[in-house]
Design a protein around this motif. Structure first.
Motif, PDB file in Angstrom:
ATOM      1  N   THR A   1       0.848  -1.195   0.000  1.00 10.90           N
ATOM      2  CA  THR A   1       0.000   0.000   0.000  1.00 10.90           C
ATOM      3  C   THR A   1       0.882   1.243   0.000  1.00 10.90           C
ATOM      4  O   THR A   1       1.925   1.265   0.645  1.00 10.90           O
ATOM      5  N   TYR A   2       0.425   2.246  -0.724  1.00 11.72           N
ATOM      6  CA  TYR A   2       1.178   3.496  -0.827  1.00 11.72           C
ATOM      7  C   TYR A   2       0.206   4.664  -0.768  1.00 11.72           C
ATOM      8  O   TYR A   2      -0.822   4.666  -1.461  1.00 11.72           O
ATOM      9  N   GLN A   3       0.505   5.652   0.063  1.00 15.14           N
ATOM     10  CA  GLN A   3      -0.318   6.858   0.196  1.00 15.14           C
ATOM     11  C   GLN A   3       0.166   7.888  -0.816  1.00 15.14           C
ATOM     12  O   GLN A   3       1.346   8.267  -0.792  1.00 15.14           O
ATOM     13  N   TRP A   4      -0.717   8.326  -1.712  1.00 18.31           N
ATOM     14  CA  TRP A   4      -0.351   9.335  -2.709  1.00 18.31           C
ATOM     15  C   TRP A   4      -1.583  10.105  -3.154  1.00 18.31           C
ATOM     16  O   TRP A   4      -2.647   9.522  -3.374  1.00 18.31           O
ATOM     17  N   SER A   5      -1.456  11.399  -3.273  1.00 15.73           N
ATOM     18  CA  SER A   5      -2.489  12.293  -3.806  1.00 15.73           C
ATOM     19  C   SER A   5      -3.837  12.152  -3.090  1.00 15.73           C
ATOM     20  O   SER A   5      -4.885  12.180  -3.711  1.00 15.73           O
ATOM     21  N   GLY A   6      -3.777  11.942  -1.786  1.00 14.45           N
ATOM     22  CA  GLY A   6      -5.001  11.885  -0.995  1.00 14.45           C
ATOM     23  C   GLY A   6      -5.695  10.541  -0.961  1.00 14.45           C
ATOM     24  O   GLY A   6      -6.832  10.440  -0.513  1.00 14.45           O
ATOM     25  N   GLY A   7      -5.042   9.499  -1.417  1.00 12.19           N
ATOM     26  CA  GLY A   7      -5.657   8.171  -1.396  1.00 12.19           C
ATOM     27  C   GLY A   7      -4.650   7.073  -1.120  1.00 12.19           C
ATOM     28  O   GLY A   7      -3.440   7.281  -1.210  1.00 12.19           O
ATOM     29  N   LYS A   8      -5.174   5.922  -0.747  1.00 15.43           N
ATOM     30  CA  LYS A   8      -4.337   4.740  -0.543  1.00 15.43           C
ATOM     31  C   LYS A   8      -4.385   3.901  -1.824  1.00 15.43           C
ATOM     32  O   LYS A   8      -5.463   3.556  -2.303  1.00 15.43           O
ATOM     33  N   TRP A   9      -3.218   3.580  -2.343  1.00 15.03           N
ATOM     34  CA  TRP A   9      -3.091   2.800  -3.563  1.00 15.03           C
ATOM     35  C   TRP A   9      -2.560   1.431  -3.204  1.00 15.03           C
ATOM     36  O   TRP A   9      -1.608   1.303  -2.449  1.00 15.03           O
TER      37      TRP A   9
ATOM     38  N   GLU B   1       7.249  -4.932  -6.820  1.00 17.88           N
ATOM     39  CA  GLU B   1       7.709  -4.389  -8.106  1.00 17.88           C
ATOM     40  C   GLU B   1       6.735  -3.338  -8.630  1.00 17.88           C
ATOM     41  O   GLU B   1       7.139  -2.251  -9.050  1.00 17.88           O
ATOM     42  N   HIS B   2       5.435  -3.630  -8.582  1.00 16.44           N
ATOM     43  CA  HIS B   2       4.431  -2.676  -9.049  1.00 16.44           C
ATOM     44  C   HIS B   2       4.414  -1.434  -8.162  1.00 16.44           C
ATOM     45  O   HIS B   2       4.272  -0.315  -8.669  1.00 16.44           O
ATOM     46  N   LEU B   3       4.558  -1.628  -6.861  1.00 12.78           N
ATOM     47  CA  LEU B   3       4.608  -0.502  -5.934  1.00 12.78           C
ATOM     48  C   LEU B   3       5.784   0.412  -6.266  1.00 12.78           C
ATOM     49  O   LEU B   3       5.634   1.630  -6.339  1.00 12.78           O
ATOM     50  N   ASP B   4       6.945  -0.165  -6.505  1.00 13.57           N
ATOM     51  CA  ASP B   4       8.132   0.627  -6.843  1.00 13.57           C
ATOM     52  C   ASP B   4       7.967   1.368  -8.171  1.00 13.57           C
ATOM     53  O   ASP B   4       8.390   2.521  -8.303  1.00 13.57           O
ATOM     54  N   LEU B   5       7.355   0.712  -9.153  1.00 12.61           N
ATOM     55  CA  LEU B   5       7.107   1.371 -10.441  1.00 12.61           C
ATOM     56  C   LEU B   5       6.194   2.581 -10.255  1.00 12.61           C
ATOM     57  O   LEU B   5       6.427   3.650 -10.823  1.00 12.61           O
ATOM     58  N   PHE B   6       5.154   2.406  -9.454  1.00 13.75           N
ATOM     59  CA  PHE B   6       4.226   3.506  -9.208  1.00 13.75           C
ATOM     60  C   PHE B   6       4.922   4.646  -8.479  1.00 13.75           C
ATOM     61  O   PHE B   6       4.758   5.811  -8.836  1.00 13.75           O
ATOM     62  N   LYS B   7       5.700   4.320  -7.461  1.00 17.22           N
ATOM     63  CA  LYS B   7       6.411   5.353  -6.702  1.00 17.22           C
ATOM     64  C   LYS B   7       7.345   6.163  -7.600  1.00 17.22           C
ATOM     65  O   LYS B   7       7.513   7.363  -7.401  1.00 17.22           O
ATOM     66  N   SER B   8       7.952   5.513  -8.578  1.00 20.04           N
ATOM     67  CA  SER B   8       8.900   6.200  -9.446  1.00 20.04           C
ATOM     68  C   SER B   8       8.229   7.172 -10.417  1.00 20.04           C
ATOM     69  O   SER B   8       8.852   8.132 -10.847  1.00 20.04           O
ATOM     70  N   ASP B   9       6.962   6.940 -10.751  1.00 21.21           N
ATOM     71  CA  ASP B   9       6.259   7.817 -11.701  1.00 21.21           C
ATOM     72  C   ASP B   9       4.746   7.660 -11.556  1.00 21.21           C
ATOM     73  O   ASP B   9       4.086   7.085 -12.422  1.00 21.21           O
ATOM     74  N   PRO B  10       4.170   8.171 -10.469  1.00 12.26           N
ATOM     75  CA  PRO B  10       2.730   7.982 -10.227  1.00 12.26           C
ATOM     76  C   PRO B  10       1.822   8.517 -11.328  1.00 12.26           C
ATOM     77  O   PRO B  10       0.814   7.894 -11.648  1.00 12.26           O
TER      78      PRO B  10
END
Length: 105
Positions: free
Chosen positions: A72-80, A86-95
């Motif tokens: 889970t990752y918190q970004w732009s006011g929501g939990k993703w 691997e998918h989490l890291d890809l998202f973190k690098s370029d949401p």
């Protein structure tokens, strides 16, 4: 309309266009992607974005996959949520690359 009047109108329209371009550059409004990303995010009652589905899976597997609470990752006011680290890291690098447009509406 006289030639002189037409030339004056064209001169002022050019000036207004230049001022508009300057205003956009000064205020930073030329970064449209940032404006979309900063907009409201559609979340469910638990604060989950896109109902807990992994946004990277749409690009990598070509289909929706439910994310795991473990990733889970918190970004732009929501939990993703994501299916893997691997998918989490890809998202973190370029949401902005993986997040849905228009806040997920």
């Amino acid at each position: 309309m006289s030639v002189f009047l037409r030339e004056e109108i064209m001169k002022y329209s050019d000036i207004l266009l230049c001022l508009g371009v300057i205003f956009i550059n000064i205020t930073g409004m030329n970064d449209i992607s940032a404006a979309w990303a900063a907009g409201p995010l559609n979340t469910d009652e638990h604060g989950l974005a896109i109902k807990g589905y992994d946004p990277v899976a749409y690009f990598k597997q070509g289909k929706p996959l439910k994310g795991s609470e473990k990733f889970t990752y918190q970004w732009s006011g929501g939990k993703w949520r994501f299916v893997s680290a691997e998918h989490l890291d890809l998202f973190k690098s370029d949401p902005e690359k993986y997040a849905p447009q228009y806040g997920g509406y």
